[in-house]
Structures are given as structure tokens and as C-alpha cells.
Design an enzyme around this catalytic site. Structure first.
Site, short mmCIF file in Angstrom:
data_model
loop_
_atom_site.label_atom_id
_atom_site.label_comp_id
_atom_site.label_asym_id
_atom_site.label_seq_id
_atom_site.Cartn_x
_atom_site.Cartn_y
_atom_site.Cartn_z
N HIS A 46 0.88 -1.38 -0.30
CA HIS A 46 0.20 0.38 0.27
C HIS A 46 0.64 1.37 -0.09
CE1 HIS A 46 -3.55 -2.36 1.77
NE2 HIS A 46 -3.74 -1.81 0.38
N GLU A 49 1.02 4.08 3.07
CA GLU A 49 2.21 3.20 4.10
C GLU A 49 3.71 3.33 3.74
OE1 GLU A 49 0.14 -0.76 4.53
OE2 GLU A 49 -2.56 0.49 4.55
N HIS A 153 2.35 -3.33 6.84
CA HIS A 153 1.67 -2.60 7.46
C HIS A 153 0.71 -1.45 8.09
CE1 HIS A 153 -1.34 -4.28 3.55
NE2 HIS A 153 -0.31 -5.38 3.79
N GLU A 206 1.05 -5.14 11.70
CA GLU A 206 0.55 -4.10 10.70
C GLU A 206 1.09 -2.58 12.63
OE1 GLU A 206 -2.21 -2.40 10.01
OE2 GLU A 206 -3.32 -3.41 8.64
#
Ligand SMILES: [Zn+2]
Length: 232
Positions: A46, A49, A153, A206
Site C-alpha cells: 500500500h 503506508e 502495513h 500492522e
């Protein structure tokens, strides 16, 4: 494994190889281990990020030698990273583009910030596995045959591991973040689902909502331990 002195952290000490090209033609780069690949860690599938790329690069730059058993991809979605978009240059959320039984052609959504509803629309691709970045990552995994893959992430602040693996549990213990089996909402076509369906253990790490300075203090050391095989 010796670590480099801080004075040497400015540059990456050895060169990557290219495992494919993005939609815009940027190289997809992997820093390979010297031995068998036990672990693949990738960042920035992504593009919104970027802290995942920065933190993983900071960890890699501390190593005195290439990792013996860990491969590193600093930007799985370089187009998104340079344009600041979650998606690649085709507007595809790559983490909804993997060939899984759950892949759907309907638009996918994400949150603009963690407190807002998930209502920002993106494409999951014209078909499952349609994007060059997705295909290249799958090709890399087929070649490396890692025992586990860690996908970086942000900013959900958890260790998400559908398999509930020992490595996932150690990461949760080490980081102090919750250990969860799923993120609590459907993620059709995600890399984690692909791994679950294909017997490739995937752990989604994460990061929390955090300033880079604190990421450096709290999570970069964990990444160094992962890359050097010294995670407690
Ligand atoms: Zn993400």
C-alpha cells in the site's frame, strides 16, 4: 551477525536484484539472503503506508552483512509509493488483487483515516492477479519458497496471523500489540488470504499510528531481530 555502526546507516550496504517491473516500469527490487530463504519481509504494498518502507530500510541498513536467511522487499508497490497512493498506477489495491477464492470484481474500499468509515473506492483489478506487481510477488515467492512471509502495513496496531503461528505469537509478545486471527472485516483477494489458501504462512505486521521517530525506537529493532534471526 554484526551490526554496522550508526555512522554507516546512511546507505544500503549491498545491492538488490530486480524481480519484475511495476505498471510505470519501476524496478521491483529484492535484497536476497546469502543462504536458504526462511523468511520474506515486504513493505509498502500500500503506497499510502510509506513508513513501512522507511522502517524496513532503516533495519536493513543496520546489518553488517546480508541476512543469511531473510529476503527483503522495500516497496512491493513502488508506483503507489512515489505517487502517494494506496493503489498502483492502474488504481488497483494490490492487496485485493491476489488470486483467491474470495476475489470479487466489485470495487473495494479503504479508510481515509482510521476513525472514518471505509468508503474510499479502488479497483481490485480487472481479474484476480491482473497486476504486474501481484504477479511478480507471487513469482518471487514461488522462487524463494520462504517458510513464512511478513507483510508490513499500517496503522491497525496488531499482529494478524490466520494460522496463529509461533512466530506471530513471538512478534505480538515482542511488540506488545494484540495477536489476532483476522482484522475484523472482509479482505477478498488479500495477500493473507492467498497465503492461507496456498499453504504459505503469512503474518501481517500492522504498525500503530506512530511518528517515525517512535517507529525507529519501538519497531525498527524488531525488524532487525527478524532479519538477523534473533527475535526472542
Ligand atoms: Zn496496508
Amino acid at each position: 551477525m554484526t551490526l554496522r555502526p550508526r555512522s554507516a546507516w546512511g546507505t544500503l550496504p549491498w545491492s538488490p536484484t530486480t524481480y519484475g517491473r511495476s505498471v510505470l516500469g519501476l524496478p521491483l527490487e529484492v535484497w536476497r539472503p546469502t543462504g536458504r530463504c526462511d523468511l520474506l519481509v515486504f513493505a509498502a504494498i500500500h503506497g499510502e503506508e510509506p513508513e513501512t518502507t522507511w522502517a524496513l530500510s532503516r533495519a536493513l541498513r543496520q546489518l553488517g552483512d546480508p541476512p543469511a536467511h531473510a529476503a527483503v522487499v522495500l516497496a512491493a508497490n513502488p508506483d503507489g509509493l512515489v505517487r502517494g497512493t494506496r493503489a498502483n498506477a492502474n488504481g488497483v489495491d494490490l492487496n485485493r488483487n491476489f488470486p483467491t477464492s474470495t476475489w470479487r470484481a466489485a470495487p473495494v474500499t479503504s479508510r481515509a483515516t482510521i476513525d472514518l468509515p471505509s468508503d474510499v473506492l479502488l479497483s481490485p483489478g480487472t481479474h484476480a492477479g491482473s497486476e504486474p506487481e501481484t504477479q511478480a510477488l507471487l513469482g518471487l515467492i514461488a522462487e524463494l519458497q520462504p517458510d513464512a512471509v511478513i507483510a508490513l502495513h499500517a496503522p491497525l496496531a496488531c499482529i494478524d496471523d490466520a494460522n496463529g503461528s509461533a512466530l506471530g505469537e513471538r512478534l505480538a509478545d515482542r511488540t506488545g500489540m494484540p495477536f489476532v486471527r483476522d482484522v475484523g472485516y472482509p479482505t477478498p483477494g488479500s495477500f493473507g488470504t492467498w497465503g492461507l489458501e496456498h499453504g504459505v504462512p503469512v503474518i501481517t505486521y500492522e504498525f500503530p499510528v506512530i511518528a517515525n521517530e517512535d517507529l525507529m525506537r519501538l519497531h525498527v529493532p524488531v525488524l532487525v531481530e527478524l532479519l538477523t534471526g534473533t527475535l526472542p
